[in-house]
Design an enzyme around this catalytic site. Structure first.
Site, short mmCIF file in Angstrom:
data_model
loop_
_atom_site.label_atom_id
_atom_site.label_comp_id
_atom_site.label_asym_id
_atom_site.label_seq_id
_atom_site.Cartn_x
_atom_site.Cartn_y
_atom_site.Cartn_z
N ASP A 135 -8.56 -113.11 -29.40
CA ASP A 135 -8.82 -114.26 -28.53
C ASP A 135 -7.57 -115.14 -28.36
O ASP A 135 -7.63 -116.37 -28.56
CB ASP A 135 -9.94 -115.15 -29.11
CG ASP A 135 -11.19 -114.37 -29.49
OD1 ASP A 135 -11.54 -113.41 -28.78
OD2 ASP A 135 -11.82 -114.73 -30.50
N GLU A 184 -18.10 -114.74 -21.15
CA GLU A 184 -17.42 -115.64 -22.10
C GLU A 184 -15.93 -115.65 -21.77
O GLU A 184 -15.50 -115.06 -20.78
CB GLU A 184 -17.65 -115.17 -23.55
CG GLU A 184 -17.11 -113.79 -23.84
CD GLU A 184 -17.50 -113.25 -25.22
OE1 GLU A 184 -18.26 -113.91 -25.95
OE2 GLU A 184 -17.05 -112.14 -25.55
O1 FUB Z 1 -13.96 -113.97 -31.53
C1 FUB Z 1 -15.32 -114.25 -31.44
C2 FUB Z 1 -15.78 -114.13 -30.04
O2 FUB Z 1 -15.56 -112.83 -29.55
C3 FUB Z 1 -15.06 -115.00 -29.04
O3 FUB Z 1 -15.38 -116.36 -29.13
C4 FUB Z 1 -15.48 -114.32 -27.80
O4 FUB Z 1 -14.78 -114.71 -26.66
C5 FUB Z 1 -15.23 -112.88 -28.17
O5 FUB Z 1 -13.89 -112.50 -28.02
#
Ligand code: FUB
Length: 373
Positions: A57, A267
Site C-alpha cells: 500500500d 478501495e
Molecule cells: O493493507 C491492508 C489493506 O489491503 C489495505 O488497506 C487495502 O487497500 C488493501 O491493500
C-alpha cells in the site's frame, strides 16, 4: 559476590547493552536495498524495492527533494485468511525514502506503532502522509476497540517521523485507506473508504450497522457504493465538513453499478492532478485492477477512463502516483517475495506515461507497458 567485584561487571553489561542499542538504531537508519537497476529484469518488469521486511500500500510523496514512501508493514500474525481481511493484522509503520528513482532506499525505522495510538485496537492498514504549516502528518486506518475502522492522524517535525498520534480518531471518519490530496491552491482533501473488510457497505445508511451487508449491496443494478471525500481544516487534523460521496460515472454520465466489478470502486483511493484535471484512481478489489476516472475539480464527479495496472500477483492491489523530477511514477505492490501469500506483500515502482490527450497508458506489471485501452 563482593560488591567491589560485582559493580564493574554490572557497568560492563550496561555498556554492552547501550552499544547494542545504538548499533541497532544505526542499522535501522541505513540504506537497505540495492539500486533500482537491479530491481528490474530485462523486460523492464519491476522488482521489490524493499526486501528486508514486507511492505504494501505504498503512498509516495516528494518531501525535502526526496521521495518518501509510507507503506503498510505486512507481517505474518498467524491469522487465517478470510474475506474480512483479518489476516492483515499489521501493528506498526516504517518509513522509507529514495534520493532518486534508481538510487538506494533508506529505511528510517519505525514511524508509529499500534501501542502508541490510544484509540486503536488492531489492524494498521494503508496509510498516507501530508505536509503543511511546517509539520508532517501521517493518516492511518485502524479498528477501534469496538471493531469499527476509523482514521487517525499523527504529527511530526520530520517526514520520516517518529509521529505522535492524536488521542482520538478524526471526527466523522470511518472505513479505510485515507489519501490526502493538496490542490495547487493549498486546500487539502481526504479521500477514503473501502468495501468488504473496509466496512464501507456497513455505513450505507449513514451510520455503522454491524448487521449490514458483508459484501456489495443488493443485486448489482443499483449505484455502487461511493468512496468519500472531506475537505481538511487548515490544521490538517480534522475534517472541515462531513464526508461526501465521490461519484464515478460511466461514459453516459450514469453512476457505475455495484455489479460492475471490473470498474466499480473497492478501495485504495488516490488523487493526482495532471494538466489541470483531477485523476481519481482506485482498486476494483475482487477483479484486481487499478483503474482511474477524471474530473474537473477535487469533488468530482469523475468519469471512468480505464485500467492503470493489470492484476498483480496476490489478491490486493494498491498504489500511489507521484511526479518526481519531471517524470511520473506508479508505486504499487505485489507478492513476489512471499511467493503469492496475500498478506505478505512487497512495494515496487514503475514509470507511468500518458498519451498526448492525457490518458494513462496501462501497465502490464510483468510484461512492460501495455497499449492504451
Ligand atoms: O493493507 C491492508 C489493506 O489491503 C489495505 O488497506 C487495502 O487497500 C488493501 O491493500
Amino acid at each position: 559476590m563482593k560488591l567491589t567485584y560485582f559493580l564493574p561487571f554490572v557497568a560492563f553489561i550496561i555498556s554492552c547493552t547501550q552499544q547494542r542499542a545504538s548499533q541497532n538504531q544505526a542499522a535501522s537508519i541505513t540504506a537497505i536495498t540495492d539500486s533500482l537497476a537491479e530491481k528490474q529484469d530485462s523486460t523492464g518488469t519491476a522488482k521489490p524495492l524493499i526486501s528486508k521486511r514486507y511492505s504494501a500500500d505504498p503512498s509516495a510523496h516528494v518531501f525535502e527533494g526526496k521521495i518518501f514512501i509510507y507503506p503498510s508493514h505486512d507481517y505474518d500474525a498467524g491469522v487465517p485468511e478470510n474475506d474480512n481481511g483479518d489476516h492483515f493484522a499489521m501493528k506498526d509503520y516504517y518509513v522509507y525514502s529514495l534520493d532518486s528513482i534508481g538510487g538506494q532506499v533508506t529505511d528510517h525505522g519505525i514511524a508509529l506503532q499500534l501501542s502508541d495510538v490510544p484509540w486503536a485496537a488492531k489492524q494498521l492498514w494503508a496509510p498516507d502522509a501530508a505536509f503543511k504549516n511546517g509539520k508532517y502528518y501521517l493518516y492511518f486506518p485502524a479498528k477501534d476497540k469496538d471493531g469499527i475502522f476509523r482514521i487517525g492522524v499523527a504529527e511530526s517535525d520530520r517526514p520520516q517521523g517518529p509521529f505522535k498520534a492524536y488521542p482520538q480518531p478524526i471526527k466523522y471518519s470511518f472505513s479505510i485507506d485515507p489519501a490526502v490530496f493538496t490542490d495547487t491552491d493549498g486546500q487539502s482533501y481526504m479521500y477514503f473508504g473501502g468495501i468488504w473488510g473496509g466496512q464501507l457497505q456497513k455505513w450505507a445508511s449513514g451510520s455503522f450497522d454491524p448487521k449490514g451487508p458483508a459484501f456489495d449491496l443488493g443485486k448489482g443494478d443499483e449505484p455502487a457504493l461511493a468512496p468519500k471525500i472531506a475537505k481538511m481544516e487548515p490544521g490538517m487534523t480534522a475534517f472541515a465538513e462531513e464526508p461526501k460521496d465521490v461519484l464515478i460515472l460511466d461514459g453516459q454520465g450514469k453512476p457505475l453499478k455495484s455489479g460492475d466489478h471490473e470498474r466499480r470502486f473497492f478501495e485504495a483511493a488516490w488523487v493526482h492532478k495532471y494538466k489541470g484535471k483531477y485523476y481519481f484512481s482506485y482498486s476494483t478489489g475482487d477483479t484486481h485492477l487499478l483503474c482511474y476516472a477524471i474530473g474537473d475539480n477535487p469533488y468530482g464527479p469523475f468519469t471512468y477512463q480505464g485500467v492503470i495496472l493489470k492484476p498483480v500477483l496476490g489478491w490486493t492491489t494498491h498504489h500511489s502516483i507521484v511526479e518526481f523530477k519531471g517524470k511520473w511514477y506508479l508505486f504499487y505492490h505485489d507478492t513476489e517475495l512471499s511467493d503469492g501469500k496475500t498478506h505478505l506483500r512487497n512495494v515496487k515502482v514503475t514509470e507511468l506515461n500518458y498519451t498526448a490527450d492525457g490518458k494513462i497508458i496501462p501497465i502490464d506489471p510483468y510484461h512492460g507497458t501495455a497499449q492504451p485501452n
